[in-house]
Structure formats: C-alpha cells, structure tokens
Design a protein around this motif. Structure first.
Motif, PDB file in Angstrom:
ATOM      1  N   LEU A   1       0.867  -1.165   0.000  1.00 30.38           N
ATOM      2  CA  LEU A   1       0.000   0.000   0.000  1.00 30.38           C
ATOM      3  C   LEU A   1       0.908   1.220   0.000  1.00 30.38           C
ATOM      4  N   ASP A   2       0.692   2.033  -0.983  1.00 35.26           N
ATOM      5  CA  ASP A   2       1.557   3.189  -1.177  1.00 35.26           C
ATOM      6  C   ASP A   2       0.777   4.458  -0.820  1.00 35.26           C
ATOM      7  N   ALA A   3       1.388   5.291   0.031  1.00 34.07           N
ATOM      8  CA  ALA A   3       0.756   6.567   0.386  1.00 34.07           C
ATOM      9  C   ALA A   3       1.565   7.672  -0.275  1.00 34.07           C
ATOM     10  N   PRO A   4       0.970   8.353  -1.250  1.00 32.90           N
ATOM     11  CA  PRO A   4       1.743   9.371  -1.978  1.00 32.90           C
ATOM     12  C   PRO A   4       1.724  10.733  -1.278  1.00 32.90           C
ATOM     13  N   ASP A   5       2.725  11.567  -1.592  1.00 30.23           N
ATOM     14  CA  ASP A   5       2.721  12.940  -1.069  1.00 30.23           C
ATOM     15  C   ASP A   5       1.923  13.822  -2.027  1.00 30.23           C
TER      16      ASP A   5
ATOM     17  N   LEU B   1      -7.663  10.100   7.256  1.00 30.34           N
ATOM     18  CA  LEU B   1      -8.930   9.894   6.556  1.00 30.34           C
ATOM     19  C   LEU B   1      -8.989  10.832   5.344  1.00 30.34           C
ATOM     20  N   GLY B   2      -9.455  10.286   4.242  1.00 31.65           N
ATOM     21  CA  GLY B   2      -9.580  11.091   3.031  1.00 31.65           C
ATOM     22  C   GLY B   2      -8.343  11.051   2.157  1.00 31.65           C
ATOM     23  N   ASP B   3      -7.244  10.532   2.667  1.00 29.57           N
ATOM     24  CA  ASP B   3      -6.013  10.442   1.887  1.00 29.57           C
ATOM     25  C   ASP B   3      -6.161   9.387   0.791  1.00 29.57           C
ATOM     26  N   PRO B   4      -5.538   9.641  -0.349  1.00 29.29           N
ATOM     27  CA  PRO B   4      -5.515   8.597  -1.383  1.00 29.29           C
ATOM     28  C   PRO B   4      -4.398   7.595  -1.090  1.00 29.29           C
ATOM     29  N   VAL B   5      -4.634   6.360  -1.413  1.00 26.87           N
ATOM     30  CA  VAL B   5      -3.589   5.332  -1.293  1.00 26.87           C
ATOM     31  C   VAL B   5      -3.649   4.472  -2.545  1.00 26.87           C
ATOM     32  N   THR B   6      -2.537   3.831  -2.858  1.00 28.07           N
ATOM     33  CA  THR B   6      -2.504   2.977  -4.046  1.00 28.07           C
ATOM     34  C   THR B   6      -2.147   1.559  -3.630  1.00 28.07           C
ATOM     35  N   LEU B   7      -3.006   0.636  -4.060  1.00 31.12           N
ATOM     36  CA  LEU B   7      -2.725  -0.779  -3.802  1.00 31.12           C
ATOM     37  C   LEU B   7      -1.909  -1.328  -4.964  1.00 31.12           C
TER      38      LEU B   7
ATOM     39  N   ASN C   1      -6.136   2.762  -7.215  1.00 29.84           N
ATOM     40  CA  ASN C   1      -6.207   3.832  -6.210  1.00 29.84           C
ATOM     41  C   ASN C   1      -7.466   3.707  -5.351  1.00 29.84           C
ATOM     42  N   PHE C   2      -7.307   4.031  -4.090  1.00 28.77           N
ATOM     43  CA  PHE C   2      -8.445   4.036  -3.166  1.00 28.77           C
ATOM     44  C   PHE C   2      -8.369   5.283  -2.301  1.00 28.77           C
ATOM     45  N   THR C   3      -9.478   5.585  -1.677  1.00 30.15           N
ATOM     46  CA  THR C   3      -9.512   6.691  -0.706  1.00 30.15           C
ATOM     47  C   THR C   3      -9.764   6.091   0.681  1.00 30.15           C
ATOM     48  N   VAL C   4      -8.951   6.506   1.613  1.00 24.60           N
ATOM     49  CA  VAL C   4      -9.123   5.979   2.988  1.00 24.60           C
ATOM     50  C   VAL C   4     -10.355   6.642   3.601  1.00 24.60           C
TER      51      VAL C   4
END
Lengths: 237, 424
Positions: B105-109, B170-176, B189-192
């Motif tokens: 799971l990648d959390a981008p800036d 919450l609300g941050d995008p993450v990439t699986l 891509n998903f939204t937390v």
C-alpha cells in the motif's frame, strides 16, 4: 415397703482393648436398683463409675454378664431401641452441663420432647413446668452463655426431667460448681426425687453429694467394695 | 423438629454462615474458571471462524495445497454458481465470497511521489449487499476507530496501527500494488474512509479491507473467489454438523483428478484448528476437572471437619435419645441446605464475574503483538449453559459427601465414645 426393681445387674464385666490386651473397667458387678432410689456410685478416678453409668444409660454394652434396665436387656438392644429407651425413660445430667449454646433455656429444655414428638401445647406446658421446678422462669429466653454455672446445671436438670423419666443418670453433676450452687442443685434433685419418685443414680466423688444420698455404692478397680443403705444406717443408729 | 434444627442452623454461624461462605467462594471460583477457560478457547475458534476459516470453506484443491501463499491464480471461477448450488443444498447455511491478497500500500505525497509504503494483508469482502452479513460478522462497525465503512466503490478501510505507521489520514488517497490472478501487476487507487482496530495483532499490523467487487476488479478476478466461506444461520459452529456438510459437499463436487474442482473443509480442518480444537476440548476438560476436583476436596474437607467438630453435640443428642439415623439425616439435610445455598450464591457471584469478563474481557495485547496467529487481543469469559450448574458439583455434591463421610463416624464409633466427646 417393698420397692420394685428397675435395674438389675448380673455378673457384669466390661473390658476395653488396650494395646494388645484388655483393660477391665468393671469386674463382675452384681447390683439392683429400685424405683425412687437416690443413689451414688462413688470411687476414685478410673474406678469404673462412668463406664457403669454409660451401660445403664444404654450408651455402651457389657462385655459379659447382663444389665437389665426397665425390663430391657442392654446387650440385646439395637441402636434404635437403645435410643428409644434413652428418649422415653432416661435423663442425663453431665458435669459440663452440655447445653446447646445456640438455643435458649426454653429450647434446650424443649429438645427431648421434640424427639418424643409431643404435641406443641402439651410440650409448652411440660417445658414451663420443668423450668419452674428448677426456678429459672425469669431466664427462659436466655442463652447458655448468659447463665452462671449453677443456672446452666439447673437447665440441664430441667432438660433431663422434662419428660419425667423413670431414671436420671448424673455424672459428676456438681464437679464444676461452688458449694452453694452444689447444694442448690442437690436440693432441687432431691425434691424431684421425692415429688416425682424418679430414680437418681450419681457417679461422683464429691463429699457434698454423698450427704444427700440414700445409698452409696463404692467402686474400686471396677469392683463393688461397699454398698451402704444410708437410711438403714440412720435407722440403726 | 425441622423448625428447631433450622433455628439452630441459622443462629450458629459456624454451621451456617462460614460453611456457606466456603461453598460460595469455591463455587464462584469454579464457575468463573469454567467460563474463563471456555471463553478463551471459544474466542480463538470464533475469531478464526469469522475472519479466516468460516464454519466451512470452499476452495479449489490447488488453492488449498498452497493456501499459506493466498495464491489467487488458483482461485475458484464461477463463484456465484458455486454459492447458489451450496445454498440450495444446505438451506440452513449462507455462503459468501472472499478474496485474500497480499501487496503493497503506497501513500503518496502532494506531488504523487511515494511518501510511505507498507506490506498489507488485504481482504475483499461483500460490503455493499444488504444481506451479506460480512460487516456484522467481522465486527467492522464496532472495530471502526475513525471514519466510516465504505459505501461506494474506491473506498478502503485500513487498520489504525498501519495508518499511523504510514501517517495516513482519513480522506487520503492510497494505491494498492498487487498482482492479478493471471500474474500481471495490479495497481488501483483508493480513498481511505475508515480506520479499524480488530483487537488481533495479526490483523491490526497491516490489514486493509475493500469491497469484493473492487477486489475482483483490481485483481482481475471477475466472478472468481479465493475462497467461499459458509456459516450456519445461527452463527454457532457445530463440529459434527460441519463434518456432515463437508462430507456431503465433497461427495457431490470434489473431483480429485481436477485440481481446480472445489473442495470444502470444515473449521476444524483448517489453520491447524483440528489440533487446537482437540487441545482446547481436552484442556477445558482437564482444567475444569482439576479445579472441580480441587474445590471438591476443599469442600469435602469443610464438610468433614464441620461434622467432626460437632461430634460432641451429636453425642449429647444421642444421649438425650435421638437415634443415630436421625442425627445422620439431620446432618445430611443441613449440608444439602448449605450446599444448595452456597452453590446458588456462588454460581450467581461466579456468573457475575464471568459476565463482567465476557463484556469487558482481559487485555493481553502486549503479549500478542508479534503473533501471526488469529488470536484475540482481549480474552473474554464465555457463559455457557454448563456454567449454570457446574458449581453445584463441588458445592452440593462434595459438601454432602464430606458430611456423609464424617457422619459415618457416628455409626462406626460407639455411642459412648461420641458421648465422651462432650467432655473434651
């Protein structure tokens, strides 16, 4: 006046196992007790007084010979029959009173009548009467812990007498009492003996008791060494 | 006479209050230990059933052989048909599809570059169907620490601990980043929208949950399933019934020559739970037996000593004219009354403590942080029907037995010997 015999003891021997052998507590006892006697079995400790009283009270059985109490042969009685004999006909008074501590004076005296399944009204009357005999009407609701030694022994007498037994067996009843209380107790028992014609047999070595006795049987090493009728002695003197 | 004896029993604390207290303590401990031990093992089984094994599970044979790797390339196809068939045969069960997957799971800036990244254990479950029951089954609502449960495609739940580690809000995008069932790379891509804490270290370290359809889309698994889990409608696992279901299903559908044919396994057959279940059943039996035995001995002794302490009184009662049978019966009656009263009070107290532990539990999370087993962080007691009567075994039976043994002394000893106790 001829008195009817209520206890017959013939060639009674009682032995207790000790180590590999036996200790003879009673050795060839032959005695007879009549109704209304006020008799003491006296002797030093270990002479067999309590053992004899236990056999007469159907708490123990002879090793040999026979004891017949109120027409019942002690050695042939079952536990239930022995209990019936004690319940219906014999009262016990102990050295240490042995009142049931959680019950009141009234309830302690009532207990033997409960075992006899006496109806409540009759029972209440008998208990009140017995407590009056011993002069403790004012202590009827007291617990044993609130009584003096003399009062406790008087409750024990009331408990023994409440069912109006033919026979009362008293084992050292004054041993724990002072002189005044001892005489009070003995006078109470003497009065009951006279009024109700109850047979009293004491095991004692208390001199105070002996002065009240009509008959003294002296035991030594399990044998009867003397059997004195005090009334006869007094009459003779 | 009965009234007379009851009066004495109530007034004499040595005969009533203290024995009742002893029985009460013994019984409450017995009940509590039973509930506690049962609860610990039931929790472990329940957690496994809810999150992993189901009451039964259908997989492909080859998936089963490599189950530790969650090999989605060996997933079942035509999952809907398989579920429909299973539900038509086993009408008292419901089945649902799950997809298990691993990945990153990648959390981008703000520039879309990787800010933080972590390995995840992913679960695709049916979050949107009203009758799936998965949200309740996995306690997602109560495990939700922040945010909400996804209600549309593209939303994701992640474990709170994992979110904290990745510094995701919450609300941050993450990439699986994962792989499809055909072996190619999958990125989605998903939204937390929510953060969960299940109370199991194995899940809380790095779990993500997405809707089944999203998982199927992301992993190219349309109408495919890693596994299909089945649950009895009443939610309670019955091992014997499960074995019958498994036997029936496999007899109908298992084809040993086709590695992709479905095979069903019961909870007991999975995750080494066979050994765990046997062990737990044996342990519950042994622990409860030892404790009941120990308490029985204590209460038996209490009864015995209580009886022996009163030999003097019995001697007096015998002298007054009570017969031995009557004395013995009154002793037993008293001990039955004490046993019932103590067992009743003790059971209520024990059940009270057990209820507290059932509701609030005992947190052992600090000891299970590194475990990979599906075990709960909070151990709870479990009140079973047996708990309502197990305390009566030591409380009533042993107390009465102890009293009866001391009462035998009345018969075996000569009346005169009992009588002598008066003078001692």
């Amino acid at each position: 006046m001829e008195k009817s015999s209520i206890i017959e003891i013939n060639n009674l021997i009682k032995r207790f196992p000790v180590g590999g052998g036996f200790f003879t507590a009673l050795d060839d006892i032959n005695l007879s007790f009549s109704k209304g006697e006020f008799t003491g079995i006296v002797g030093p400790s270990g002479s067999g007084k309590t053992t004899l009283l236990n056999i007469l009270g159907s708490l123990d059985v002879p090793t040999e010979g026979e004891a017949t109490v109120l027409d019942k042969k002690i050695s042939t009685l079952s536990h239930k029959q022995a209990a019936q004999l004690r319940n219906g006909h014999i009262g016990f008074i102990f050295q240490t009173y042995n009142l049931l501590p959680v019950y009141t004076v009234y309830e302690n005296v009532e207990f033997p009548l409960l075992l006899l399944k006496m109806p409540a009204r009759e029972r209440e009357k008998a208990v009140q009467e017995a407590i009056e005999w011993v002069g403790l009407t004012d202590k009827i609701k007291s617990k044993p812990a609130q009584l003096s030694g003399g009062e406790s022994q008087r409750v024990a007498i009331a408990r023994a007498m409440v069912k109006k037994p033919e026979l009362v067996l008293a084992d050292e009843p004054t041993a724990n009492l002072d002189s005044e209380n001892s005489h009070h107790i003995l006078r109470t028992m003497e009065k009951l003996n006279n009024d109700l014609n109850t047979t009293f047999i004491f095991a004692t070595h208390d001199e105070k008791v002996m002065s009240y006795l009509k008959r003294i049987i002296r035991l030594e090493d399990g044998q009867v060494v003397k059997d004195d009728w005090m009334e006869l002695k007094e009459a003779a003197s | 006479m009965i009234k007379f004896l009851i009066k004495g029993l109530i007034r004499d604390r040595n005969r009533s209050m203290f024995p009742i207290l002893t029985v009460t303590v013994g019984v409450s401990l017995t009940v509590l230990i039973h509930c506690w031990v049962t609860g610990i093992f039931s929790d472990m089984i329940d957690v496994n059933a809810r999150f992993s094994t189901g009451h039964v599970k259908i997989m492909s044979q080859s998936y089963l052989e490599n189950i530790d790797q969650s090999p989605n390339d060996l997933a079942l196809m035509n999952a809907e048909d398989i579920i429909a068939e299973a539900e038509s045969i086993f009408s008292d069960m419901n089945f649902t599809t799950r997809i298990r997957f691993g990945g990153l799971l990648d959390a981008p800036d703000e520039n879309g570059e990787t800010r933080s990244q972590g390995t995840v254990m992913g679960l695709g479950i049916d979050l949107f169907s009203t009758n799936s029951g998965e949200i309740d089954r996995m306690n997602i609502q109560t495990s939700l620490m922040a945010g909400e449960i996804p209600n549309e495609s593209g939303e994701i739940l992640i474990s709170k601990e994992f979110a904290d580690n990745l510094e995701v809000k919450l609300g941050d995008p993450v990439t699986l980043i994962s792989s499809t069932m055909y072996g190619s790379m999958a990125m989605q891509n998903f939204t937390v929208v929510g953060m969960v804490e299940f109370g199991m270290s194995a899940m809380d370290r790095g779990a993500i949950i997405i809707d089944l359809a999203d998982a199927q889309y992301a992993l190219d698994m349309v109408d495919a399933a890693s596994e299909i889990v089945g649950y009895f409608d009443d939610g309670i696992y019955e091992d014997e019934q499960a074995q019958l279901v498994v036997k029936d299903y496999n007899a109908r559908f298992l084809d040993v020559t086709d590695e992709f044919s479905p095979i069903m396994q019961s909870l007991r057959q999975q995750n080494q739970l066979d050994a765990m279940l046997s062990y737990s059943e044996a342990m519950i039996g042994i622990i409860v037996f030892i404790f009941v035995l120990a308490m029985s001995i204590v209460l038996w002794n209490a009864g015995l000593l209580g009886g022996i302490r009163r030999y003097g009184e019995y001697g007096l009662r015998l002298a007054i004219g009570e017969n031995k049978g009557h004395v013995f019966r009154s002793m037993i009656s008293e001990s039955v009354a004490i046993g019932i009263a103590g067992s009743f009070i003790g059971s209520i107290i024990g059940l009270g403590f057990a209820l507290y532990l059932q509701v609030y539990g005992f947190d052992v999370s600090q000891f299970t942080q590194k475990t990979t087993m599906m075990i709960p962080n909070v151990y709870r007691a479990h009140i079973t029907p047996v708990a309502y009567y197990i305390g009566f075994v030591p409380g009533l039976f042993s107390t009465v037995l102890g009293t009866a043994l001391s009462g035998i002394g009345i018969y075996r000893r000569k009346t005169a010997d009992l009588f002598k106790e008066l003078e001692t």
